[in-house]
Enzyme design. Structure first.
Site, short mmCIF file in Angstrom:
data_model
loop_
_atom_site.label_atom_id
_atom_site.label_comp_id
_atom_site.label_asym_id
_atom_site.label_seq_id
_atom_site.Cartn_x
_atom_site.Cartn_y
_atom_site.Cartn_z
N ARG A 1 -12.53 -4.24 -7.62
CA ARG A 1 -12.08 -4.98 -6.05
C ARG A 1 -13.33 -5.22 -5.57
O ARG A 1 -14.28 -4.10 -5.38
CB ARG A 1 -11.26 -3.99 -5.39
N PHE B 1 0.83 -1.12 -0.02
CA PHE B 1 0.06 0.05 0.10
C PHE B 1 0.81 1.33 -0.18
O PHE B 1 1.71 1.36 0.70
CB PHE B 1 -1.11 -0.22 1.24
N TYR C 1 -11.09 0.84 10.57
CA TYR C 1 -12.38 1.35 9.84
C TYR C 1 -12.61 0.28 8.68
O TYR C 1 -13.76 0.71 8.04
CB TYR C 1 -12.16 2.56 9.31
N LYS C 2 -12.14 -0.82 8.39
CA LYS C 2 -12.19 -1.95 7.30
C LYS C 2 -13.18 -2.85 7.87
O LYS C 2 -14.42 -2.60 8.41
CB LYS C 2 -10.98 -2.15 6.48
N ASP D 1 1.82 -5.06 8.08
CA ASP D 1 0.55 -4.30 7.93
C ASP D 1 -0.77 -5.22 8.07
O ASP D 1 -0.58 -6.08 7.03
CB ASP D 1 0.89 -3.22 6.83
#
Length: 418
Positions: free
Chosen positions: A377, A131, A228-229, A203
């Site tokens: 995605r 990322f 938050y995912k 991560d």
């Protein structure tokens, strides 16, 4: 996956042991939400909890609530709730700050450890497909430190082994790749890195709450991730940080703010770090956001990661099978690994007009997202995604592709967020 009719999907939903948990989320009518890998859905309890913080704890308790409402201890208390989801122990995790700032903290700490062990180790190894914020933080830290520090990137997981050598200080990787959904073998990669004298930073942004993670059992050194995912903490909710107990007290972290001080209200001019992982706190915490993180973690306390993982694999198997059979006439290329051991909880397909296809799906109520280059995605959150929704989403995808509606001009315009 053998459920290839809608009726079979309905039957799977009836048998789903997680079905009751879906009712604890406020999901809008007419929407199939397949983007929980980017922003999780709202727990129904979150609105009331936020109102309680604002109207009662802040409005009535005022500053007293740092003590009476437990605000001060919230980062550690939430960390203990989250710890079982990532294979960590009691008092080993804190929920605080952002993933980017937490990565800066642990990466700097890891480099400092290596400076005392072997000063010649100056290289951070990572993937080019990691990322971007992870790469930017590593680049910025190397530039800040100077002294020969650098970032070495590999182009595929198969190249990681050869890239870790005698000059490697830290191997910094994302457990589940944000773009492809490919999952690395944390235990074997960590073992390889340690055998060559390197430390590992993981991560977990696309792992925590989505796949089983075993930080301590894998021998990992440092880990960060967001809430938050899959953890459904709310937009921009605070991230988390874990440090192996054997490493966390070696040095204090570089963002040595007052919340990480051993006695913050002693107001001393000199810094003394707190004991344990709390030393990785920095400044005053965002209490309203932290409070809502607890709503998502409360739901996880009602199940376990083995059950979630089993459903995740069934959902993603079903989606892949349906897309490849019902949309076979179209140029869709699967970029997510088929092997269960190498797959996270989202599935990505490349299409020449991937962005427009995603926009057309969103217009029809199927929300996924787009990542460069050409990748549509789709995230599958076992807590609230149903098998019937997978069937219906693929049917809408087939119609969008067959009809060519994605070619309309309105689907070509890009916003700031894709």
């Amino acid at each position: 996956m053998t459920a290839m009719t809608r009726e079979q999907c309905l039957a799977l939903d009836q048998e789903d042991p997680l079905r009751r948990l879906r009712d604890q989320f406020a999901l809008p009518q007419g929407v199939i939400y397949l983007d929980g890998n980017s922003l999780g859905a709202r727990p129904r309890s979150a609105a009331a909890r936020a109102a309680e913080v604002v109207s009662e704890e802040w409005g009535t308790g005022l500053i007293r609530s740092w003590n009476t409402a437990g605000w001060f201890e919230l980062p550690q208390r939430l960390g203990n709730m989250l710890a079982p989801l990532i294979g960590a122990g009691e008092d080993e995790v804190v929920v605080t700050d952002t993933t980017s700032s937490n990565l800066f903290k642990v990466l700097a700490a890891a480099l400092r450890v290596q400076q005392t062990r072997d000063p010649k180790r100056k290289v951070i190894v990572s993937e080019a497909s990691n990322f971007p914020t992870d790469l930017y933080i590593a680049q910025g830290l190397a530039d800040l430190l100077q002294q020969g520090y650098s970032l070495r990137l590999v182009n595929a997981p198969e190249e990681i082994d050869a890239a870790v050598d005698a000059d490697t200080a830290v191997l910094m990787l994302t457990h589940v790749n944000y773009k492809t959904g490919e999952m690395l073998d944390m235990a074997s990669v960590t073992e390889m890195a340690h055998a060559r004298g390197a430390l590992t930073v993981w991560d977990l942004a696309h792992s925590a709450g989505a796949v089983p993670v075993a930080l301590k059992a894998s021998g990992a050194d440092y880990a960060v991730g967001c809430t938050y995912k899959y953890l459904n903490g709310g937009p921009g909710s605070p991230a988390f940080l874990w440090v192996a107990p054997s490493l966390r007290d070696a040095f204090w972290q570089p963002l040595s703010g007052w919340w990480g001080h051993a006695a913050p209200f002693a107001m001393e001019p000199g810094y003394r770090p707190r004991e344990g992982v709390a030393r990785f706190l920095c400044g005053t915490q965002p209490i309203a956001s932290l409070a809502m993180v607890e709503c998502g973690l409360d739901i996880y306390a009602q199940t376990d990661m083995a059950v979630l993982r089993a459903k995740s694999l069934m959902l993603t198997d079903l989606f892949i099978a349906l897309v490849e059979t019902r949309c076979a006439a179209h140029p869709l290329e699967l970029v997510t690994p088929r092997a269960h051991a190498r797959r996270g909880s989202h599935v990505s397909f490349a299409h020449p007009d991937g962005f427009a296809v995603v926009q057309a799906l969103i217009e029809r109520g199927v929300i996924g997202d787009y990542r460069e280059p050409r990748i549509a995605r789709f995230g599958f959150t076992p807590l609230y995604t149903s098998f019937t929704e997978v069937w219906d989403a693929v049917e809408i995808l087939r119609d969008v592709l067959d009809s060519g509606t994605y070619k309309a001009e309105r689907h070509q315009t890009r916003g700031l967020v894709t």
